[in-house]
Design a protein around this motif. Structure first.
Motif, PDB file in Angstrom:
ATOM      1  N   LEU A  13       0.823  -1.207   0.000  1.00  0.00           N
ATOM      2  CA  LEU A  13       0.000   0.000   0.000  1.00  0.00           C
ATOM      3  C   LEU A  13       0.856   1.256   0.000  1.00  0.00           C
ATOM      4  CD1 LEU A  13      -2.860   1.248   0.261  1.00  0.00           C
ATOM      5  CD2 LEU A  13      -2.530   1.188   2.748  1.00  0.00           C
ATOM      6  N   ARG A  14       0.442   2.227  -0.817  1.00  0.00           N
ATOM      7  CA  ARG A  14       0.996   3.578  -0.784  1.00  0.00           C
ATOM      8  C   ARG A  14      -0.200   4.512  -0.675  1.00  0.00           C
ATOM      9  NH1 ARG A  14       4.507   0.606   0.056  1.00  0.00           N
ATOM     10  NH2 ARG A  14       6.348   0.147  -1.206  1.00  0.00           N
ATOM     11  N   LEU A  15      -0.515   4.953   0.539  1.00  0.00           N
ATOM     12  CA  LEU A  15      -1.729   5.722   0.786  1.00  0.00           C
ATOM     13  C   LEU A  15      -1.385   7.063   1.421  1.00  0.00           C
ATOM     14  CD1 LEU A  15      -5.148   4.506   1.993  1.00  0.00           C
ATOM     15  CD2 LEU A  15      -4.051   6.342   3.302  1.00  0.00           C
ATOM     16  N   GLY A  16      -1.972   8.134   0.896  1.00  0.00           N
ATOM     17  CA  GLY A  16      -1.797   9.460   1.456  1.00  0.00           C
ATOM     18  C   GLY A  16      -3.086   9.952   2.095  1.00  0.00           C
ATOM     19  N   VAL A 184      -3.677   5.395  -3.267  1.00  0.00           N
ATOM     20  CA  VAL A 184      -4.928   5.971  -2.778  1.00  0.00           C
ATOM     21  C   VAL A 184      -4.607   7.293  -2.088  1.00  0.00           C
ATOM     22  CG1 VAL A 184      -6.942   5.664  -1.284  1.00  0.00           C
ATOM     23  CG2 VAL A 184      -5.897   3.669  -2.392  1.00  0.00           C
ATOM     24  N   MET A 185      -5.400   8.319  -2.376  1.00  0.00           N
ATOM     25  CA  MET A 185      -5.263   9.621  -1.709  1.00  0.00           C
ATOM     26  C   MET A 185      -6.605   9.985  -1.098  1.00  0.00           C
ATOM     27  SD  MET A 185      -2.948  11.963  -1.182  1.00  0.00           S
ATOM     28  CE  MET A 185      -3.208  13.317  -0.024  1.00  0.00           C
ATOM     29  N   LEU A 186      -6.637  10.096   0.237  1.00  0.00           N
ATOM     30  CA  LEU A 186      -7.861  10.414   0.958  1.00  0.00           C
ATOM     31  C   LEU A 186      -7.785  11.821   1.538  1.00  0.00           C
ATOM     32  CD1 LEU A 186      -8.420   7.082   2.943  1.00  0.00           C
ATOM     33  CD2 LEU A 186      -9.436   7.758   0.758  1.00  0.00           C
ATOM     34  N   ASP A 187      -8.885  12.551   1.436  1.00  0.00           N
ATOM     35  CA  ASP A 187      -9.014  13.875   2.040  1.00  0.00           C
ATOM     36  C   ASP A 187     -10.025  13.778   3.183  1.00  0.00           C
ATOM     37  OD1 ASP A 187      -7.370  15.396   0.079  1.00  0.00           O
ATOM     38  OD2 ASP A 187      -8.933  14.727  -1.293  1.00  0.00           O
ATOM     39  N   ILE A 188      -9.686  14.349   4.334  1.00  0.00           N
ATOM     40  CA  ILE A 188     -10.563  14.319   5.501  1.00  0.00           C
ATOM     41  C   ILE A 188     -10.926  15.748   5.875  1.00  0.00           C
ATOM     42  CG2 ILE A 188     -10.841  13.535   7.882  1.00  0.00           C
ATOM     43  CD1 ILE A 188      -8.663  11.500   7.412  1.00  0.00           C
ATOM     44  N   VAL A 193     -14.914  13.372   8.025  1.00  0.00           N
ATOM     45  CA  VAL A 193     -15.461  12.612   6.903  1.00  0.00           C
ATOM     46  C   VAL A 193     -14.428  12.551   5.783  1.00  0.00           C
ATOM     47  CG1 VAL A 193     -17.261  12.505   5.139  1.00  0.00           C
ATOM     48  CG2 VAL A 193     -17.838  13.193   7.479  1.00  0.00           C
ATOM     49  N   ALA A 194     -14.177  11.357   5.299  1.00  0.00           N
ATOM     50  CA  ALA A 194     -13.154  11.143   4.278  1.00  0.00           C
ATOM     51  C   ALA A 194     -13.782  10.940   2.905  1.00  0.00           C
ATOM     52  CB  ALA A 194     -12.310   9.928   4.633  1.00  0.00           C
ATOM     53  N   SER A 195     -13.026  11.322   1.887  1.00  0.00           N
ATOM     54  CA  SER A 195     -13.389  11.052   0.496  1.00  0.00           C
ATOM     55  C   SER A 195     -12.092  10.822  -0.269  1.00  0.00           C
ATOM     56  CB  SER A 195     -14.169  12.215  -0.109  1.00  0.00           C
ATOM     57  OG  SER A 195     -13.382  13.401  -0.085  1.00  0.00           O
ATOM     58  N   SER A 196     -12.178  10.173  -1.404  1.00  0.00           N
ATOM     59  CA  SER A 196     -10.967   9.874  -2.178  1.00  0.00           C
ATOM     60  C   SER A 196     -10.838  10.843  -3.347  1.00  0.00           C
ATOM     61  CB  SER A 196     -10.997   8.435  -2.692  1.00  0.00           C
ATOM     62  OG  SER A 196     -12.066   8.249  -3.599  1.00  0.00           O
TER      63      SER A 196
END
Length: 301
Positions: A13-16, A184-188, A193-196
């Motif tokens: 995984l490479r997740l931001g 994956v890049m998630l914004d909170i 509340v998160a969204s991609s």
């Protein structure tokens, strides 16, 4: 040049995660890590904030204090990798870019030297940044990197018809385009509340959700699908440092403003050469380092 069938392989995984301060970056990253499973390590640049969540599960911490150099981040990554950790949380990656002693700070100091200019200073900064990105992308561990978002207030009309300010997150505090390096890049947001904004897994497209361990479990299952990647062989290793990389890193070594800068830049350059098993490039870096060290010692003598 070989043409072959596409084949899904197991992956790391490479997740931001990008969010304003207080939105829950560290908390969310830990929940995802526990969902993925295995030994969890946290690179903490947030003055001990990671210790606040020890009730969530078992994890270990490496603290980084200012100056937030790329060398410190890479040393912490290597420490966790060599100790056999499964998931590494980089909390927060923004300090490497915009923190005290980070790359922007370093670029500004180089540009302010007599006779220097901003463009030439980037010749030193860009290879260091690229080296950190490569360390993240080639790590044998799952990587979760948190980044602060630039903050801005917007006016919204509440249920009484009055306009009230709400704090929202903007682009991550990081070099432009960094978010595209992640799977994956998630914004909170401030409501947690998160969204991609980017999702190659297609697990979170179009969703609004509060992160919990189940999302880490979903990611783990997705990452485990496919065939086992072949073991690394000598032929799989990159053939060497490219001519452009060699020129950039050599120029960075030669532009080092202090002995401390020289130590950091040279260390990253040699690490790149050794990872690529390129002894000739390593020798070039050694020669450039020795010449620059002698020049700096002469100036300070």
């Amino acid at each position: 040049m070989e043409i072959r069938k596409a084949q899904r392989k197991k992956a790391k995984l490479r997740l931001g995660i990008a969010a304003p301060s207080g939105a829950g970056k560290t908390y969310s990253a830990l929940l995802l890590a526990f969902g993925i499973g295995g030994k969890v390590g946290v690179i903490d640049t947030e003055h001990g904030s990671a210790d606040l969540y020890e009730d969530l599960g078992d994890y270990d911490i490496v603290n980084i204090e200012a100056p937030y150099t790329v060398q410190k981040y890479r040393a912490a990554l290597n420490a966790f990798e060599n100790a056999g950790y499964s998931v590494i949380i980089m909390d927060s990656l923004s300090h490497a870019w915009a923190g005290d002693g980070g790359l922007l700070d370093k670029q500004g100091k180089l540009a302010d030297r007599p006779g220097a200019n901003g463009y030439a200073a980037w010749r030193t900064i860009t290879p260091e940044h690229n080296g950190l990105v490569e360390a993240i992308l080639t790590s044998p561990c799952h990587i979760i990197a948190t980044m602060r978002s630039k903050q801005e207030y917007v006016l919204e009309t509440n249920d009484k018809g009055k306009q009230t300010p709400r704090k929202v997150g903007m682009a991550p505090v990081q070099r432009e385009g960094m978010e595209y390096e992640f799977t994956v890049m998630l914004d909170i947001d401030m409501s947690h509340v998160a969204s991609s904004s980017k999702d190659r897994t297609r697990l979170f497209d179009g969703q609004l959700f509060k992160i919990d361990r189940s999302h880490g479990e979903l990611l783990r299952d997705w990452l485990e699908k496919g065939v086992e990647p072949p073991p690394a062989h000598e032929s799989d290793v990159l053939t060497g440092v490219t001519a452009s990389e060699l020129a950039d890193w050599t120029a960075s070594i030669e532009a080092s403003a202090t002995l401390e800068d020289l130590k950091n830049i040279y260390g990253n350059a040699v690490l790149l050469a050794r990872n690529r098993r390129d002894k000739l490039s390593e020798d070039v870096f050694v020669t450039a380092k020795n010449a620059r060290k002698k020049a700096l010692e002469t100036v300070t003598a």
